[in-house]
Design an enzyme around this catalytic site. Structure first.
Site, PDB file in Angstrom:
ATOM      1  N   CYS A  76     -11.845  -8.748  -5.187  1.00  0.00           N
ATOM      2  CA  CYS A  76     -10.513  -8.408  -4.793  1.00  0.00           C
ATOM      3  C   CYS A  76      -9.965  -9.911  -4.584  1.00  0.00           C
ATOM      4  O   CYS A  76     -10.508 -10.649  -3.864  1.00  0.00           O
ATOM      5  CB  CYS A  76     -10.344  -7.454  -3.978  1.00  0.00           C
ATOM      6  SG  CYS A  76      -8.666  -7.023  -3.278  1.00  0.00           S
ATOM      7  N   CYS A  80      -8.154  -7.211   2.953  1.00  0.00           N
ATOM      8  CA  CYS A  80      -7.998  -6.203   3.914  1.00  0.00           C
ATOM      9  C   CYS A  80      -8.724  -6.016   4.924  1.00  0.00           C
ATOM     10  O   CYS A  80     -10.169  -5.903   4.402  1.00  0.00           O
ATOM     11  CB  CYS A  80      -7.637  -4.840   3.153  1.00  0.00           C
ATOM     12  SG  CYS A  80      -6.079  -4.966   2.041  1.00  0.00           S
ATOM     13  N   CYS A  83     -11.244  -2.578   4.447  1.00  0.00           N
ATOM     14  CA  CYS A  83     -11.573  -2.282   3.389  1.00  0.00           C
ATOM     15  C   CYS A  83     -12.965  -1.643   3.326  1.00  0.00           C
ATOM     16  O   CYS A  83     -13.892  -2.087   3.952  1.00  0.00           O
ATOM     17  CB  CYS A  83     -11.891  -3.671   2.417  1.00  0.00           C
ATOM     18  SG  CYS A  83     -12.142  -3.149   0.605  1.00  0.00           S
TER      19      CYS A  83
END
Length: 354
Positions: A76, A80, A83
């Site tokens: 990714c 975040c 996650c």
């Protein structure tokens, strides 16, 4: 035959040894199969061998993979903090192997496939994903094909090439304040996450793809009022998740994230839901509803069992088939239905005004 003659014959000794080993392995294999049939159900059966075979068939047929979430990549471009499917590997199956697995799922009863990650548009700039989407809709003729993305890698040319084959595109957005998104990690550099969200909303309208929003509620956005922005964007569904800890992913010594600081209480989550009770498209998912109600395939096409608060993988469906692997998915079908997992998920049936 006398013992002395056996001892003096190496050939007979070898035959005797092989026969003994075969008997032993047969006994062990029988017990393992017997235990497995019960284990898939959560109990150890005390029925006869004939009944056990029938029970095993019933177990294998008990769970139909109606809706499957295939996380074909863990990589990714966002970071975040909460996650729960992190970049622990960079593996992605070859395209034809992925298609073979999807075909096996269709043959076992799959109606809906959701592609996720990681960020699914990252691998081969979305072309790998597009080919899977096209295959599932055109070749497998699945009623519903969907994607969950952070939106940052999506280009209009992708819609032009593959939009006809996609039913739903969900974009993750946790806040309508850019500073909050930066704090969460829902950003790439200083690029505006919200500008991308509104652009994708427009493309979904233009290319006739149902638009959905996913939000993870955590300590940084729990007090935010998103009702006006959600109403303006008008998604077909707004999935609202309570931030969840998964050992080995965002919690524990081997985790790539430390999500403890993002966790909110059940009461805080409920207060957020109460504040947004006027938003008709809101679909809430508490930790209880979320944990075991998804059929999740990882990058190796292994079902992930989250019942113990971590992700325990089955064997790959490519190696053992869907029926054998799904026994170890930990899937709670009742909770799947309770959380609204079955809904109108084909854009042909949504009667949307494009």
């Amino acid at each position: 035959m006398q013992l002395s003659s056996v001892v003096t014959s190496p050939k007979l000794l070898l035959q005797l040894f092989i026969s003994t080993v075969q008997c032993f392995l047969t006994s062990v294999f029988s017990k393992v199969r017997y235990w497995t049939a019960g284990a898939c159900k959560g109990t150890i059966s005390t029925a006869s061998p004939v009944d056990s075979k029938l029970d095993q068939r019933e177990v294998q047929n008990a769970t139909t993979p109606t809706s499957v979430n295939y996380h074909f990549t863990r990589k990714c471009n966002y970071k975040c903090g909460f996650c729960f499917h992190t970049a622990k590997t960079s593996f992605v199956l070859p395209l034809e192997e992925a298609k073979r697995g999807l075909k096996l799922l269709k043959e076992s009863g799959m109606e809906k496939i959701n592609f996720s990650g990681g960020e699914p548009f990252l691998h081969e700039k979305g072309d790998f994903l597009g080919k899977l989407v096209q295959f599932c809709k055109q070749d497998l003729q699945l009623p519903s094909v969907s994607i969950v993305s952070n939106g940052s890698m999506i280009k209009e040319k992708w819609f032009q090439k593959y939009g006809d084959y996609l039913d739903i595109l969900a974009v993750s957005c946790d806040s309508f304040d850019e500073a909050t998104n930066q704090l969460i990690g829902r950003a790439q550099g200083k690029k505006s996450h919200l500008d991308g969200l509104y652009k994708i909303r427009s493309w979904c309208q233009q290319y006739k793809v149902a638009f959905k929003i996913n939000s993870v509620i955590n300590t940084f956005n729990v007090d935010e009022d998103m009702a006006e922005s959600i109403t303006q964007l008008d998604p077909v569904r707004w999935k609202v998740f309570q931030c969840l800890l998964i050992d080995g992913e965002n919690a524990g010594e081997e985790a790539l994230r430390e999500a403890e600081r993002f966790i909110i209480s059940d009461q805080q989550f409920q207060e957020f839901l109460d504040r947004h009770n006027s938003v008709s498209c809101l679909v809430p998912e508490s930790n209880e509803k979320m944990r075991n109600s998804y059929l999740i395939l990882d990058e190796y096409m292994r079902f992930l069992d989250c019942r113990e608060g971590r992700k325990d993988p089955s064997k790959s469906i490519l190696d053992v088939g869907v029926n054998d692997a799904i026994c170890f998915s930990g899937f709670d079908e009742k909770m799947f239905l309770k959380r609204g997992g079955k809904y109108v998920w084909s854009k042909a049936d949504m009667k949307l005004e494009w």
